[in-house]
Design a protein around this motif. Structure first.
Motif, mmCIF file in Angstrom:
data_model
loop_
_atom_site.group_PDB
_atom_site.id
_atom_site.type_symbol
_atom_site.label_atom_id
_atom_site.label_comp_id
_atom_site.label_asym_id
_atom_site.label_seq_id
_atom_site.Cartn_x
_atom_site.Cartn_y
_atom_site.Cartn_z
ATOM 1 N N ALA A 11 0.834 -1.211 0.000
ATOM 2 C CA ALA A 11 0.000 0.000 0.000
ATOM 3 C C ALA A 11 0.865 1.256 0.000
ATOM 4 O O ALA A 11 0.665 2.164 -0.821
ATOM 5 N N GLU A 30 9.613 3.677 6.819
ATOM 6 C CA GLU A 30 9.356 2.258 7.056
ATOM 7 C C GLU A 30 10.074 1.828 8.347
ATOM 8 O O GLU A 30 11.241 2.142 8.553
ATOM 9 N N ALA A 31 9.343 1.069 9.188
ATOM 10 C CA ALA A 31 9.911 0.656 10.478
ATOM 11 C C ALA A 31 11.013 -0.406 10.327
ATOM 12 O O ALA A 31 11.978 -0.409 11.093
ATOM 13 N N ASN A 43 -2.549 -12.635 -5.159
ATOM 14 C CA ASN A 43 -3.132 -12.401 -6.481
ATOM 15 C C ASN A 43 -3.497 -10.946 -6.637
ATOM 16 O O ASN A 43 -4.097 -10.355 -5.731
ATOM 17 N N PHE A 127 7.182 4.887 13.249
ATOM 18 C CA PHE A 127 6.237 5.985 13.518
ATOM 19 C C PHE A 127 5.687 5.829 14.928
ATOM 20 O O PHE A 127 5.320 4.738 15.352
ATOM 21 N N ARG A 187 0.767 -21.247 5.646
ATOM 22 C CA ARG A 187 1.087 -20.713 4.312
ATOM 23 C C ARG A 187 2.509 -21.092 3.927
ATOM 24 O O ARG A 187 3.435 -20.936 4.723
ATOM 25 N N ASP A 304 -4.236 -1.922 4.472
ATOM 26 C CA ASP A 304 -4.676 -2.682 5.642
ATOM 27 C C ASP A 304 -4.828 -1.799 6.877
ATOM 28 O O ASP A 304 -5.565 -2.159 7.806
ATOM 29 N N GLY A 316 -7.575 -7.717 -0.517
ATOM 30 C CA GLY A 316 -7.020 -6.722 0.415
ATOM 31 C C GLY A 316 -5.949 -5.862 -0.215
ATOM 32 O O GLY A 316 -6.010 -4.624 -0.198
ATOM 33 N N GLY A 317 -4.943 -6.511 -0.797
ATOM 34 C CA GLY A 317 -3.862 -5.763 -1.433
ATOM 35 C C GLY A 317 -4.347 -5.038 -2.676
ATOM 36 O O GLY A 317 -3.963 -3.894 -2.951
ATOM 37 N N SER A 318 -5.222 -5.695 -3.438
ATOM 38 C CA SER A 318 -5.731 -5.086 -4.673
ATOM 39 C C SER A 318 -6.493 -3.801 -4.358
ATOM 40 O O SER A 318 -6.348 -2.786 -5.053
HETATM 41 C C1 LIG Z 1 -3.555 -15.576 3.495
HETATM 42 C C2 LIG Z 1 -3.676 -14.232 2.833
HETATM 43 C C3 LIG Z 1 -3.815 -14.187 1.471
HETATM 44 C C4 LIG Z 1 -3.977 -12.942 0.825
HETATM 45 N N1 LIG Z 1 -4.154 -12.978 -0.506
HETATM 46 C C5 LIG Z 1 -4.361 -11.798 -1.135
HETATM 47 C C6 LIG Z 1 -4.555 -11.799 -2.539
HETATM 48 O O1 LIG Z 1 -4.516 -12.838 -3.210
HETATM 49 N N2 LIG Z 1 -4.783 -10.604 -3.151
HETATM 50 C C7 LIG Z 1 -4.807 -9.420 -2.446
HETATM 51 O O2 LIG Z 1 -5.019 -8.374 -3.067
HETATM 52 N N3 LIG Z 1 -4.616 -9.394 -1.117
HETATM 53 C C8 LIG Z 1 -4.385 -10.551 -0.443
HETATM 54 N N4 LIG Z 1 -4.177 -10.541 0.894
HETATM 55 C C9 LIG Z 1 -4.169 -9.241 1.603
HETATM 56 C C10 LIG Z 1 -2.860 -8.498 1.390
HETATM 57 O O3 LIG Z 1 -1.766 -9.331 1.697
HETATM 58 C C11 LIG Z 1 -2.827 -7.237 2.273
HETATM 59 O O4 LIG Z 1 -4.043 -6.540 2.124
HETATM 60 C C12 LIG Z 1 -1.713 -6.305 1.859
HETATM 61 O O5 LIG Z 1 -0.471 -6.970 1.851
HETATM 62 C C13 LIG Z 1 -1.624 -5.119 2.834
HETATM 63 O O6 LIG Z 1 -0.586 -4.261 2.457
HETATM 64 P P1 LIG Z 1 -0.263 -3.006 3.365
HETATM 65 O O7 LIG Z 1 0.875 -2.326 2.704
HETATM 66 O O8 LIG Z 1 -1.500 -2.229 3.648
HETATM 67 O O9 LIG Z 1 0.190 -3.602 4.772
HETATM 68 P P2 LIG Z 1 1.534 -4.376 5.150
HETATM 69 O O10 LIG Z 1 1.961 -5.309 4.106
HETATM 70 O O11 LIG Z 1 1.301 -4.924 6.525
HETATM 71 O O12 LIG Z 1 2.642 -3.226 5.229
HETATM 72 C C14 LIG Z 1 2.688 -2.301 6.291
HETATM 73 C C15 LIG Z 1 4.110 -1.749 6.364
HETATM 74 O O13 LIG Z 1 4.155 -0.756 7.389
HETATM 75 C C16 LIG Z 1 5.289 -0.954 8.205
HETATM 76 N N5 LIG Z 1 4.983 -0.433 9.532
HETATM 77 C C17 LIG Z 1 4.173 -0.977 10.461
HETATM 78 N N6 LIG Z 1 4.141 -0.204 11.564
HETATM 79 C C18 LIG Z 1 4.958 0.862 11.306
HETATM 80 C C19 LIG Z 1 5.343 2.016 12.070
HETATM 81 N N7 LIG Z 1 4.866 2.233 13.308
HETATM 82 N N8 LIG Z 1 6.199 2.912 11.511
HETATM 83 C C20 LIG Z 1 6.684 2.723 10.249
HETATM 84 N N9 LIG Z 1 6.346 1.631 9.494
HETATM 85 C C21 LIG Z 1 5.492 0.724 10.012
HETATM 86 C C22 LIG Z 1 5.487 -2.465 8.199
HETATM 87 O O14 LIG Z 1 6.822 -2.810 8.532
HETATM 88 C C23 LIG Z 1 5.136 -2.819 6.753
HETATM 89 O O15 LIG Z 1 6.242 -2.735 5.902
HETATM 90 C C24 LIG Z 1 -3.980 -11.735 1.568
HETATM 91 C C25 LIG Z 1 -3.799 -11.772 2.949
HETATM 92 C C26 LIG Z 1 -3.642 -12.994 3.580
HETATM 93 C C27 LIG Z 1 -3.467 -13.016 5.072
#
Ligand SMILES: Cc1cc2nc3c(=O)[nH]c(=O)nc-3n(C[C@H](O)[C@H](O)[C@H](O)COP(=O)(O)OP(=O)(O)OC[C@H]3O[C@@H](n4cnc5c(N)ncnc54)[C@H](O)[C@@H]3O)c2cc1C
Length: 421
Positions: A11, A30-31, A43, A127, A187, A304, A316-318
């Motif tokens: 994200a 990034e932490a 996906n 953060f 997983r 997320d 979620g990621g999409s």
């Molecule tokens: C089993 C499973 C299967 C999935 N399959 C899919 C799929 O097929 N397709 C899809 O679209 N989604 C899928 N998802 C969901 C997807 O993985 C997440 O929605 C997505 O990775 C979230 O990305 P994000 O960047 O929001 O969060 P994160 O990947 O959690 O990244 C957050 C970042 O913030 C950093 N951070 C945290 N706290 C701090 C802080 N205080 N200060 C600075 N940095 C910080 C962390 O280190 C991390 O790098 C799946 C999830 C699961 C559990």
């Protein structure tokens, strides 16, 4: 406008690329001390691939990902319950991609560093809190190496720091821990010959906690070699036997073999899958309640941090990729940062909250759960109806994806020159 993004996951990095494409020069904090290629398969649905394509990333994505052509729901004996085409074969102008999450993250990171400069992503900075005024927002970080505080001043702060978001906890200090549904996911990724036609995502079983998912994320390097297959086994621990080790617990090959032993899927060697996985980790299936608001003045949430959801519809990621593009579009349209964040909130939050709730009711996987309840038989048209209803909610039907106006912001030549020198 100065924009600070907290979090360098899918994200946060897509947000940085989207903001850059809209004429901004965001900074990402990034932490983790180092961004590493961790995770298993994910996906990217066509609605997300369209956005990455419009960011100029389709070629790179195609070089690290596989385009699955079919979603295949199977019962516990591997027999077909229902199938549908995916990506281009389904009529989308963009493919769907199955990809290793770590590779995707490294691809996004490389693009951010190339486009925004090598120092655009600052790692090892945790953060902690923010304060905002009419003139701006100040974010406070802890430098994990030196232990010293670091302060960042910006016009907008974006919390993209994942399910345990600290930004969110500052906005909602009384929110409790994430909700679990009692299901845990094992997983892993393993070298294994291609399953079925090598372009299928297979979801077998039925109700949450009794499901096995597998799909390839890398073709064999040579005809004699194996593909890289991502797999997930859902399990339930009885209430009297809480899982040892907490989230991220490592599952041994012997334990995985035992867990998979009750499954009989003729097109995959489950013993080999358990034994050849380099590491198998267990995570609880978690989400959070939908929020009544993401944007508070100059601060907002994305990915997320805003909408963690049960992984039922590969969304979620999409959805976080779509969030990023819409946020950049809103900020580019409005000089008033607070008004832009309010608009982003209105455009994205109700739609994504609805997906979070739909995923609690199994999302598109209602089909396989219903089939299990009725011995594999579904009333005529029910599977199509469930799939279409969910896609409409997610903004992911073929017409929605193919024809919605682009979120790309035309950046005028003067801005390009200012950004790129
Ligand atoms: C089993 C499973 C299967 C999935 N399959 C899919 C799929 O097929 N397709 C899809 O679209 N989604 C899928 N998802 C969901 C997807 O993985 C997440 O929605 C997505 O990775 C979230 O990305 P994000 O960047 O929001 O969060 P994160 O990947 O959690 O990244 C957050 C970042 O913030 C950093 N951070 C945290 N706290 C701090 C802080 N205080 N200060 C600075 N940095 C910080 C962390 O280190 C991390 O790098 C799946 C999830 C699961 C559990």
């Amino acid at each position: 406008m100065r924009v600070t993004v907290v979090g360098g996951g899918i994200a946060g990095l897509t947000c940085a690329l989207s903001l850059h494409a809209a004429g901004f020069a965001p900074r990402v904090y990034e932490a983790a001390r180092k961004v590493e290629a961790v995770g298993v398969g994910i996906n990217l649905l066509p609605h997300a691939v369209r956005e990455l394509d419009e960011l100029g990333l389709d070629g790179e994505l195609a070089s690290v990902a596989l385009p699955p052509h079919r979603l295949s729901y199977r019962d516990r004996t591997g027999e077909t319950v229902w199938e549908e085409p995916l990506g281009r074969p389904a009529g989308y102008r963009w493919p769907q991609y199955s990809v290793h999450r770590g590779r995707l993250q490294m691809l996004l990171l490389a693009a951010v560093r190339e486009r925004l400069g090598p120092d655009s992503v600052r790692t090892g900075l945790l953060f902690q809190r923010f304060e905002q005024s009419a003139g701006g927002v100040r974010a406070h970080f802890l430098d994990r190496s030196s232990g010293l505080p670091v302060v960042d001043d910006a016009d907008v702060l974006v919390g993209a720091d994942g399910i345990d978001s600290v930004v969110r906890s500052r906005l909602y200090p009384d929110e409790s821990l994430p909700n679990g549904n009692g299901v845990h996911m094992w997983r892993g990724v393993a070298r294994h010959p291609h399953i079925l036609d090598g372009r299928s995502i297979v979801v077998a079983g039925g109700t949450p906690g009794a499901k096995f998912v597998a799909y390839p994320i890398e073709d064999p390097a040579t005809p004699a070699a194996d593909a890289l297959v991502n797999w997930v086994l859902e399990v339930r621990h009885g209430p009297s036997a809480p899982p040892p080790g907490g989230p991220g617990r490592r599952v041994t090959a012997a334990e995985a073999r035992a867990g998979l032993s009750s499954w009989n899927l003729p097109w995959i060697d489950l013993t080999a899958i358990a034994e050849r996985s380099s590491a198998i980790f267990e995570y609880p299936m978690l989400d959070r309640d939908p929020l009544p608001r993401w944007s508070f003045g100059r601060v907002t949430l994305l990915g997320d941090a805003a909408h963690p959801m049960f992984p039922m519809g590969m969304n979620g990621g999409s959805q976080s990729i779509v969030d990023s593009r819409v946020l950049a579009w809103c900020l580019a349209r409005d000089d008033d940062a607070e008004a832009a964040l309010r608009r982003y909130d209105r455009m994205r939050r109700p739609a994504v909250n609805a997906i979070v709730l739909a995923n609690r009711d199994l999302g598109p996987e209602e089909t396989i759960a219903r089939a299990e309840e009725h011995d594999g038989e579904l009333p005529l048209g029910q599977a199509e109806e469930i799939a279409t209803r969910y896609k409409r909610l997610a903004g992911a039907t073929v017409p929605q994806v193919n024809t919605h106006p682009s979120w790309t912001v035309p950046v005028i030549a003067a801005d390009q020159e200012r950004l790129h020198g």
